[in-house]
Scaffold this active site. Structure first.
Site, PDB file in Angstrom:
ATOM      1  N   HIS A 122       0.846  -1.198   0.000  1.00 29.74           N
ATOM      2  CA  HIS A 122       0.000   0.000   0.000  1.00 29.74           C
ATOM      3  C   HIS A 122       0.876   1.240   0.000  1.00 29.74           C
ATOM      4  CE1 HIS A 122       0.643  -1.402   4.129  1.00 29.74           C
ATOM      5  NE2 HIS A 122       0.633  -0.147   4.512  1.00 29.74           N
ATOM      6  N   HIS A 135       0.902   5.089   0.973  1.00 24.91           N
ATOM      7  CA  HIS A 135       0.238   6.145   1.735  1.00 24.91           C
ATOM      8  C   HIS A 135       0.350   7.431   0.922  1.00 24.91           C
ATOM      9  CE1 HIS A 135       0.263   4.051   5.805  1.00 24.91           C
ATOM     10  NE2 HIS A 135       1.196   3.369   5.187  1.00 24.91           N
TER      11      HIS A 135
HETATM   12  P1  5GP Z   1       1.581   0.326   7.441  1.00 22.87           P
HETATM   13  O1  5GP Z   1       2.232   0.600   8.746  1.00 22.87           O
HETATM   14  O2  5GP Z   1       1.347  -1.164   7.220  1.00 22.87           O
HETATM   15  O3  5GP Z   1       2.300   0.976   6.290  1.00 22.87           O
HETATM   16  O4  5GP Z   1       0.198   1.051   7.490  1.00 22.87           O
HETATM   17  C1  5GP Z   1      -1.024   0.404   7.561  1.00 22.87           C
HETATM   18  C2  5GP Z   1      -2.105   1.468   7.541  1.00 22.87           C
HETATM   19  O5  5GP Z   1      -3.346   0.813   7.384  1.00 22.87           O
HETATM   20  C3  5GP Z   1      -2.167   2.301   8.811  1.00 22.87           C
HETATM   21  O6  5GP Z   1      -2.032   3.684   8.485  1.00 22.87           O
HETATM   22  C4  5GP Z   1      -3.554   1.979   9.372  1.00 22.87           C
HETATM   23  O7  5GP Z   1      -4.176   3.108   9.962  1.00 22.87           O
HETATM   24  C5  5GP Z   1      -4.308   1.470   8.158  1.00 22.87           C
HETATM   25  N1  5GP Z   1      -5.337   0.486   8.465  1.00 22.87           N
HETATM   26  C6  5GP Z   1      -5.222  -0.586   9.286  1.00 22.87           C
HETATM   27  N2  5GP Z   1      -6.362  -1.296   9.315  1.00 22.87           N
HETATM   28  C7  5GP Z   1      -7.224  -0.661   8.478  1.00 22.87           C
HETATM   29  C8  5GP Z   1      -8.578  -0.925   8.076  1.00 22.87           C
HETATM   30  O8  5GP Z   1      -9.223  -1.888   8.500  1.00 22.87           O
HETATM   31  N3  5GP Z   1      -9.149  -0.049   7.202  1.00 22.87           N
HETATM   32  C9  5GP Z   1      -8.464   1.024   6.716  1.00 22.87           C
HETATM   33  N4  5GP Z   1      -9.123   1.813   5.871  1.00 22.87           N
HETATM   34  N5  5GP Z   1      -7.197   1.303   7.067  1.00 22.87           N
HETATM   35  C10 5GP Z   1      -6.573   0.475   7.925  1.00 22.87           C
END
Ligand code: 5GP
Ligand code: ZN
Length: 111
Positions: A96, A98
């Site tokens: 993903h 951001h």
């Molecule tokens: P990472 O640290 O893996 O790059 O970021 C994961 C992101 O996914 C975090 O910013 C978190 O807030 C978001 N996230 C986690 N669970 C969910 C979810 O169930 N729905 C959505 N829309 N975002 C999520």
């Protein structure tokens, strides 16, 4: 269907999506860290950039990011982040990007 959270969101209810096409989807981060904080993901399960071996999909993801930015009205005014691997803070094991915007000053300026 596997049990991946972002596979479910990207391929699930279209009402949860900010934007999507055949290969990618965008949705709002559940815990936004900026006024605009959207996650852009491939619909196909890819763990992270180390697992992205399809150049066409890689190009499609960049174009998806540009399209979402344009739709959100933040072209020329957004930041991108990929936490690539657990050691770099990746929590969700589905690639993903951001896309964050809307802050008066980039936090990068204060690093
Ligand atoms: P990472 O640290 O893996 O790059 O970021 C994961 C992101 O996914 C975090 O910013 C978190 O807030 C978001 N996230 C986690 N669970 C969910 C979810 O169930 N729905 C959505 N829309 N975002 C999520
Ligand atoms: Zn997945």
């Amino acid at each position: 269907m596997n049990d991946c959270l972002f596979c479910s969101i990207a391929n699930g209810e279209k009402t949860n999506l900010v934007w999507h096409n055949d290969v990618a989807a965008a949705f709002n981060d559940i815990h936004p860290k900026s006024p605009v904080h959207v996650l852009i993901v491939p619909k196909r399960h890819v763990v992270n950039l180390d697992d992205l071996d399809d150049p066409e999909l890689a190009a499609d993801m960049i174009m998806a990011i540009r399209t979402v930015a344009d739709q959100l009205g933040v072209t020329g005014a957004y930041r991108l982040q990929v936490n690539n691997g657990k050691a770099a803070g990746q929590i969700v094991g589905h690639l993903h990007f951001h896309l964050r915007a809307g802050e008066s000053k980039s936090p990068i300026d204060s690093l």
